[in-house]
Design a protein around this motif. Structure first.
Motif, PDB file in Angstrom:
ATOM      1  N   MET A   1       0.847  -1.192   0.000  1.00 41.97           N
ATOM      2  CA  MET A   1       0.000   0.000   0.000  1.00 41.97           C
ATOM      3  C   MET A   1       0.881   1.240   0.000  1.00 41.97           C
ATOM      4  O   MET A   1       1.746   1.391   0.864  1.00 41.97           O
ATOM      5  CB  MET A   1      -0.898   0.010   1.243  1.00 41.97           C
ATOM      6  N   THR A   2       0.688   2.112  -0.974  1.00 38.38           N
ATOM      7  CA  THR A   2       1.446   3.351  -0.997  1.00 38.38           C
ATOM      8  C   THR A   2       0.888   4.322   0.039  1.00 38.38           C
ATOM      9  O   THR A   2      -0.302   4.316   0.349  1.00 38.38           O
ATOM     10  CB  THR A   2       1.387   4.010  -2.386  1.00 38.38           C
ATOM     11  N   ALA A   3       1.758   5.189   0.549  1.00 39.40           N
ATOM     12  CA  ALA A   3       1.357   6.163   1.555  1.00 39.40           C
ATOM     13  C   ALA A   3       2.352   7.307   1.538  1.00 39.40           C
ATOM     14  O   ALA A   3       3.497   7.149   1.076  1.00 39.40           O
ATOM     15  CB  ALA A   3       1.316   5.510   2.944  1.00 39.40           C
ATOM     16  N   PRO A   4       1.956   8.497   2.033  1.00 39.60           N
ATOM     17  CA  PRO A   4       2.917   9.597   2.120  1.00 39.60           C
ATOM     18  C   PRO A   4       4.101   9.215   2.998  1.00 39.60           C
ATOM     19  O   PRO A   4       3.996   8.377   3.901  1.00 39.60           O
ATOM     20  CB  PRO A   4       2.095  10.727   2.757  1.00 39.60           C
ATOM     21  N   GLY A   5       5.247   9.843   2.745  1.00 40.90           N
ATOM     22  CA  GLY A   5       6.410   9.638   3.583  1.00 40.90           C
ATOM     23  C   GLY A   5       6.231  10.272   4.949  1.00 40.90           C
ATOM     24  O   GLY A   5       5.211  10.906   5.241  1.00 40.90           O
ATOM     25  N   LYS A   6       7.218  10.123   5.787  1.00 43.34           N
ATOM     26  CA  LYS A   6       7.151  10.577   7.166  1.00 43.34           C
ATOM     27  C   LYS A   6       6.816  12.055   7.272  1.00 43.34           C
ATOM     28  O   LYS A   6       6.016  12.468   8.117  1.00 43.34           O
ATOM     29  CB  LYS A   6       8.494  10.284   7.861  1.00 43.34           C
ATOM     30  N   ARG A   7       7.411  12.876   6.429  1.00 44.54           N
ATOM     31  CA  ARG A   7       7.184  14.328   6.469  1.00 44.54           C
ATOM     32  C   ARG A   7       6.118  14.782   5.479  1.00 44.54           C
ATOM     33  O   ARG A   7       5.652  15.907   5.552  1.00 44.54           O
ATOM     34  CB  ARG A   7       8.488  15.070   6.171  1.00 44.54           C
ATOM     35  N   SER A 172       4.704  13.782  -0.775  1.00 41.86           N
ATOM     36  CA  SER A 172       5.513  12.608  -1.113  1.00 41.86           C
ATOM     37  C   SER A 172       4.662  11.357  -1.101  1.00 41.86           C
ATOM     38  O   SER A 172       3.541  11.350  -0.577  1.00 41.86           O
ATOM     39  CB  SER A 172       6.678  12.450  -0.130  1.00 41.86           C
ATOM     40  N   ILE A 173       5.191  10.306  -1.687  1.00 44.55           N
ATOM     41  CA  ILE A 173       4.550   8.989  -1.692  1.00 44.55           C
ATOM     42  C   ILE A 173       5.645   7.929  -1.617  1.00 44.55           C
ATOM     43  O   ILE A 173       6.709   8.086  -2.230  1.00 44.55           O
ATOM     44  CB  ILE A 173       3.673   8.793  -2.957  1.00 44.55           C
ATOM     45  N   MET A 174       5.376   6.882  -0.840  1.00 38.43           N
ATOM     46  CA  MET A 174       6.318   5.770  -0.709  1.00 38.43           C
ATOM     47  C   MET A 174       5.595   4.484  -1.071  1.00 38.43           C
ATOM     48  O   MET A 174       4.471   4.244  -0.602  1.00 38.43           O
ATOM     49  CB  MET A 174       6.869   5.692   0.713  1.00 38.43           C
ATOM     50  N   THR A 175       6.217   3.664  -1.907  1.00 42.13           N
ATOM     51  CA  THR A 175       5.589   2.423  -2.334  1.00 42.13           C
ATOM     52  C   THR A 175       5.992   1.280  -1.407  1.00 42.13           C
ATOM     53  O   THR A 175       6.992   1.368  -0.672  1.00 42.13           O
ATOM     54  CB  THR A 175       5.997   2.071  -3.773  1.00 42.13           C
ATOM     55  N   ASP A 176       5.233   0.186  -1.483  1.00 36.24           N
ATOM     56  CA  ASP A 176       5.528  -0.943  -0.598  1.00 36.24           C
ATOM     57  C   ASP A 176       6.794  -1.690  -0.995  1.00 36.24           C
ATOM     58  O   ASP A 176       7.301  -2.517  -0.234  1.00 36.24           O
ATOM     59  CB  ASP A 176       4.335  -1.901  -0.534  1.00 36.24           C
ATOM     60  N   ASP A 177       7.335  -1.403  -2.191  1.00 34.26           N
ATOM     61  CA  ASP A 177       8.596  -2.032  -2.583  1.00 34.26           C
ATOM     62  C   ASP A 177       9.769  -1.059  -2.516  1.00 34.26           C
ATOM     63  O   ASP A 177      10.810  -1.269  -3.134  1.00 34.26           O
ATOM     64  CB  ASP A 177       8.499  -2.669  -3.971  1.00 34.26           C
ATOM     65  N   GLY A 178       9.607   0.043  -1.759  1.00 38.07           N
ATOM     66  CA  GLY A 178      10.749   0.864  -1.383  1.00 38.07           C
ATOM     67  C   GLY A 178      11.124   2.001  -2.295  1.00 38.07           C
ATOM     68  O   GLY A 178      12.246   2.507  -2.214  1.00 38.07           O
ATOM     69  N   ILE A 179      10.211   2.464  -3.148  1.00 41.64           N
ATOM     70  CA  ILE A 179      10.481   3.617  -4.005  1.00 41.64           C
ATOM     71  C   ILE A 179       9.789   4.838  -3.418  1.00 41.64           C
ATOM     72  O   ILE A 179       8.629   4.773  -2.990  1.00 41.64           O
ATOM     73  CB  ILE A 179       9.980   3.369  -5.438  1.00 41.64           C
ATOM     74  N   GLY A 290      19.217   8.100  -7.393  1.00 43.05           N
ATOM     75  CA  GLY A 290      19.832   6.827  -7.729  1.00 43.05           C
ATOM     76  C   GLY A 290      20.069   5.883  -6.574  1.00 43.05           C
ATOM     77  O   GLY A 290      20.903   4.978  -6.669  1.00 43.05           O
ATOM     78  N   ARG A 291      19.321   6.045  -5.487  1.00 39.02           N
ATOM     79  CA  ARG A 291      19.518   5.166  -4.324  1.00 39.02           C
ATOM     80  C   ARG A 291      18.915   3.768  -4.531  1.00 39.02           C
ATOM     81  O   ARG A 291      19.309   2.807  -3.881  1.00 39.02           O
ATOM     82  CB  ARG A 291      18.890   5.792  -3.077  1.00 39.02           C
ATOM     83  N   VAL A 292      17.915   3.646  -5.404  1.00 39.05           N
ATOM     84  CA  VAL A 292      17.229   2.371  -5.645  1.00 39.05           C
ATOM     85  C   VAL A 292      17.501   1.938  -7.082  1.00 39.05           C
ATOM     86  O   VAL A 292      17.253   2.695  -8.029  1.00 39.05           O
ATOM     87  CB  VAL A 292      15.714   2.500  -5.407  1.00 39.05           C
ATOM     88  N   ASP A 293      17.998   0.736  -7.265  1.00 36.30           N
ATOM     89  CA  ASP A 293      18.319   0.240  -8.604  1.00 36.30           C
ATOM     90  C   ASP A 293      17.058   0.053  -9.445  1.00 36.30           C
ATOM     91  O   ASP A 293      16.017  -0.389  -8.945  1.00 36.30           O
ATOM     92  CB  ASP A 293      19.063  -1.092  -8.512  1.00 36.30           C
ATOM     93  N   MET A 294      17.193   0.355 -10.721  1.00 40.03           N
ATOM     94  CA  MET A 294      16.099   0.138 -11.663  1.00 40.03           C
ATOM     95  C   MET A 294      15.981  -1.356 -11.962  1.00 40.03           C
ATOM     96  O   MET A 294      16.972  -1.995 -12.340  1.00 40.03           O
ATOM     97  CB  MET A 294      16.361   0.906 -12.960  1.00 40.03           C
ATOM     98  N   PRO A 295      14.792  -1.945 -11.794  1.00 41.11           N
ATOM     99  CA  PRO A 295      14.622  -3.363 -12.126  1.00 41.11           C
ATOM    100  C   PRO A 295      14.656  -3.587 -13.637  1.00 41.11           C
ATOM    101  O   PRO A 295      14.652  -2.641 -14.420  1.00 41.11           O
ATOM    102  CB  PRO A 295      13.249  -3.695 -11.548  1.00 41.11           C
ATOM    103  N   GLU A 296      14.662  -4.842 -14.031  1.00 42.59           N
ATOM    104  CA  GLU A 296      14.775  -5.169 -15.446  1.00 42.59           C
ATOM    105  C   GLU A 296      13.569  -4.697 -16.257  1.00 42.59           C
ATOM    106  O   GLU A 296      13.694  -4.374 -17.429  1.00 42.59           O
ATOM    107  CB  GLU A 296      14.960  -6.680 -15.623  1.00 42.59           C
TER     108      GLU A 296
END
Length: 330
Positions: A1-7, A172-179, A290-296
């Motif tokens: 579930m996506t949700a806003p970030g902490k701030r 902001s928005i954060m995804t459940d897979d860390g983006i 660039g902190r999270v690698d792009m998947p295939e």
């Protein structure tokens, strides 16, 4: 579930800081988005009256792809000088691009910039021989941190959104897979951000957790294609603009970042009506830390981040105007 970030700010993206500075007498301000290291960047410009700096570097096929900061400023063309102050601060801190390091030759900070028009929105613009913007840019850079004010602050300090107070907004928005995707906007649009005859924002379908008041249109609301609500009635050329920056920790190439920027433009049209008019200078930058690698499956991921950028930008626009008008009502 996506949700806003902490701030619920663009600084929820790891490696991104934001600084702001204002001049209450001039009724203007500057916002600077600072990645902690050079970030891949792109830009899309949709308005008919833009004011920008260093955007040619972001069109692809250039020597430099990474930027040291993005500068958003009031002041129309005068405000482009804010990037000089930002560059001075970066130089002092030893940041910038060098093809070959040479003793005594400083690196060159890369600071793309965009401006909005607040010259006719009040304040004393008789500043003499030198505008205040280089100083404001340096002050904003030195102020960079993880928290910052919304509403009448930074680039949106002297802004008007249609007939309402404009401002600086972020979300902001954060995804459940860390983006993480964040947006920041300085809102000084010709169009209206609210639906005619209501307190509801055009961006209401994208609102999360009541972040801009929770108002909804009445059940019997009927759309009139020619009713723009609280738009500016007699706009003059160059007097309106919404300028924005998207940031994500997903690793993007410059071409992928440009696609995200193109998709993010729809965030403007979800939050403002009308938009991209001949007298708007609407522009959106995209930064990738660039902190999270792009998947295939990169095409799907770029599409996904582009959509998140659009909805998050719509939220940021509404949030900036909402916060500015909350302050005005106090």
């Amino acid at each position: 579930m996506t949700a806003p970030g902490k701030r619920n700010l663009i600084t929820d993206v790891s490696g991104i800081l934001v600084g702001q500075a204002e001049d209450s007498a001039v009724r203007t301000g500057v916002t600077v988005i600072v990645p902690d290291r050079p970030a891949i960047a792109a830009v899309c410009i949709a308005g008919g009256g833009p004011g920008t700096r260093e955007t040619d570097l972001l069109t692809g096929g250039r020597l430099v792809e990474g930027v040291d900061a993005i500068c958003l400023s009031g002041g129309s063309a005068f405000g482009l000088a804010a990037a000089d102050g930002v560059a001075s601060g970066l130089k002092t801190d030893g940041r910038g691009f060098s093809l070959v390091a040479r003793e005594g030759v400083p690196a060159t900070p890369i600071v793309p910039a965009a401006i909005l028009y607040d010259l006719a929105n009040g304040g004393d613009k008789n500043w003499g021989q030198a505008s205040p913007y280089a100083g404001l840019g340096l002050d904003a850079y030195r102020d960079a941190g993880s928290s910052f004010l919304l509403g009448r602050a930074g680039a949106g300090y002297g802004a008007l959104a249609g007939v309402h107070a404009g401002g600086t907004g972020s979300a902001s928005i954060m995804t459940d897979d860390g983006i993480t995707v964040g947006a920041l906007a300085g809102v000084n649009c010709f169009g209206s951000v609210r639906m005619p005859g209501t307190d509801a924002y055009w961006a209401w379908p994208y609102e999360l957790n009541g972040e801009f008041g929770g108002a909804r249109p009445p059940a019997d609301f009927v759309m009139d294609p020619e009713d723009w609500g609280g738009a500016k009635v007699n706009p003059a050329l160059g007097q309106n603009t919404t300028i924005a920056c998207i940031a994500t920790d997903l690793s993007l190439t410059q071409e992928e970042a440009r696609r995200v920027a193109q998709m993010a433009l729809s965030g403007f049209s979800r939050a403002i009506r009308p938009v991209f008019a001949p007298f708007d200078g609407d522009a959106v930058f995209v930064l990738s830390t660039g902190r999270v690698d792009m998947p295939e499956n990169w095409p799907l991921m770029v599409a996904r981040v582009g959509e998140l950028a659009a909805s998050t930008l719509a939220r940021a626009i509404a949030r900036g105007v909402h916060e500015a008008n909350q302050e005005q009502d106090v």
